[in-house]
Scaffold this motif. Structure first.
Motif, PDB file in Angstrom:
ATOM      1  N   THR A   1      -6.531  -5.198   5.789  1.00  0.00           N
ATOM      2  CA  THR A   1      -6.130  -4.829   4.432  1.00  0.00           C
ATOM      3  C   THR A   1      -5.809  -6.051   3.586  1.00  0.00           C
ATOM      4  OG1 THR A   1      -3.844  -4.497   5.187  1.00  0.00           O
ATOM      5  CG2 THR A   1      -5.281  -2.548   5.087  1.00  0.00           C
TER       6      THR A   1
ATOM      7  N   LYS B   1      -5.107  -1.629  -1.137  1.00  0.00           N
ATOM      8  CA  LYS B   1      -5.732  -2.649  -0.293  1.00  0.00           C
ATOM      9  C   LYS B   1      -6.528  -1.993   0.827  1.00  0.00           C
ATOM     10  CE  LYS B   1      -1.705  -4.364   0.683  1.00  0.00           C
ATOM     11  NZ  LYS B   1      -0.619  -5.201   1.278  1.00  0.00           N
ATOM     12  N   PRO B   2      -7.742  -2.452   1.132  1.00  0.00           N
ATOM     13  CA  PRO B   2      -8.377  -3.699   0.685  1.00  0.00           C
ATOM     14  C   PRO B   2      -9.257  -3.570  -0.558  1.00  0.00           C
ATOM     15  CG  PRO B   2      -9.706  -2.736   2.407  1.00  0.00           C
ATOM     16  CD  PRO B   2      -8.520  -1.817   2.220  1.00  0.00           C
TER      17      PRO B   2
ATOM     18  N   ASN C   1       0.812  -1.207   0.000  1.00  0.00           N
ATOM     19  CA  ASN C   1       0.000   0.000   0.000  1.00  0.00           C
ATOM     20  C   ASN C   1       0.850   1.263   0.000  1.00  0.00           C
ATOM     21  OD1 ASN C   1      -2.620  -0.821  -0.259  1.00  0.00           O
ATOM     22  ND2 ASN C   1      -3.217  -0.475   1.856  1.00  0.00           N
TER      23      ASN C   1
ATOM     24  N   ASP D   1      -4.716   3.483   4.759  1.00  0.00           N
ATOM     25  CA  ASP D   1      -3.959   3.394   6.008  1.00  0.00           C
ATOM     26  C   ASP D   1      -3.797   4.784   6.631  1.00  0.00           C
ATOM     27  OD1 ASP D   1      -2.405   0.448   5.612  1.00  0.00           O
ATOM     28  OD2 ASP D   1      -2.907   1.532   3.781  1.00  0.00           O
TER      29      ASP D   1
ATOM     30  N   ASN E   1      -4.352   4.811  -0.699  1.00  0.00           N
ATOM     31  CA  ASN E   1      -4.560   3.745   0.289  1.00  0.00           C
ATOM     32  C   ASN E   1      -5.221   4.309   1.544  1.00  0.00           C
ATOM     33  OD1 ASN E   1      -1.709   4.887   0.465  1.00  0.00           O
ATOM     34  ND2 ASN E   1      -1.834   3.870   2.455  1.00  0.00           N
TER      35      ASN E   1
END
Length: 212
Positions: free
Chosen positions: A199, A170-171, A10, A136, A134
């Motif tokens: 993820t 991801k995801p 990611n 995160d 991403n």
């Protein structure tokens, strides 16, 4: 025998080439750039699929490189470190329209970048897409503190522009679907190995592949 290995991350700050070189050093075996998929390369491929020709990037050099490798033009005006409304208006008014704003990991994120992303998205309307690399929100530093990642910056652009980003890392199923299309693999013959349920494993399930 006959199995292929791909590394999926990611991270968007580095290009696939840079990630491949780092993995090669760590493992002591050669890993090619085309055996690596980053959230930046997925964002670039998604932009191309959506017909995007030019983008404004909030992100690091790796993300910019992936956009350029995909044939996407980066609109990259010289922005002042401190926001000044007069100079900002002059810059914004002279910029061409872009097909998308792309938000990734950016350690130089500031108010001016946020303001310009907001203006471009508002001006472009439905013709200007918003991509996030991403979800995160952060990574842990050696001391255990959470250091902001792209997932902390994307909501700021969403709020400032009243838009919702398409987050491709991801995801999101975008990653695995691009891999399946690239390789021609059947989902039943793919195994996703990861260490994060939210993820890695979730993204494997989204693409219909086995996970562990």
């Amino acid at each position: 025998a006959g199995k292929r290995l791909y590394f999926i991350t990611n991270a968007s700050a580095q290009s696939r080439k840079e990630v491949a070189e780092r993995i090669s050093r760590q493992l002591g075996v050669f890993v090619a750039a085309d055996e690596v998929i980053t959230s930046g390369s997925v964002a670039a491929a998604t932009a191309v699929t959506c017909g995007v020709k030019s983008v404004f990037v909030i992100g690091a050099d790796g993300l910019r490189q992936e956009m350029q490798l995909a044939g996407v033009t980066i609109i990259d005006p010289r922005l002042p470190d401190r926001f000044d409304e007069t100079s900002f208006r002059a810059i914004a008014e002279n910029l061409p329209a872009v097909g998308a704003v792309v938000v990734g990991h950016d350690e130089d994120f500031n108010y001016t970048k946020l303001a310009l992303a907001s203006v471009l998205l508002q001006r472009g309307g439905a013709d200007c897409l918003l991509f996030g690399t991403n979800p995160d929100v952060g990574n842990r530093d050696p001391a255990g503190y959470l250091v902001p990642e792209a997932g902390s910056l994307i909501p700021a652009v969403e709020k400032a522009s009243s838009r919702k980003a398409r987050v491709v890392g991801k995801p999101s199923a975008d990653v695995i679907l691009q891999l399946l299309q690239k390789t021609g693999f059947e989902p039943a013959r793919v195994l996703m190995v990861g260490d994060r349920l939210d993820t890695d494993i979730r993204f494997g399930h989204a693409g219909g592949v086995r996970t562990c």
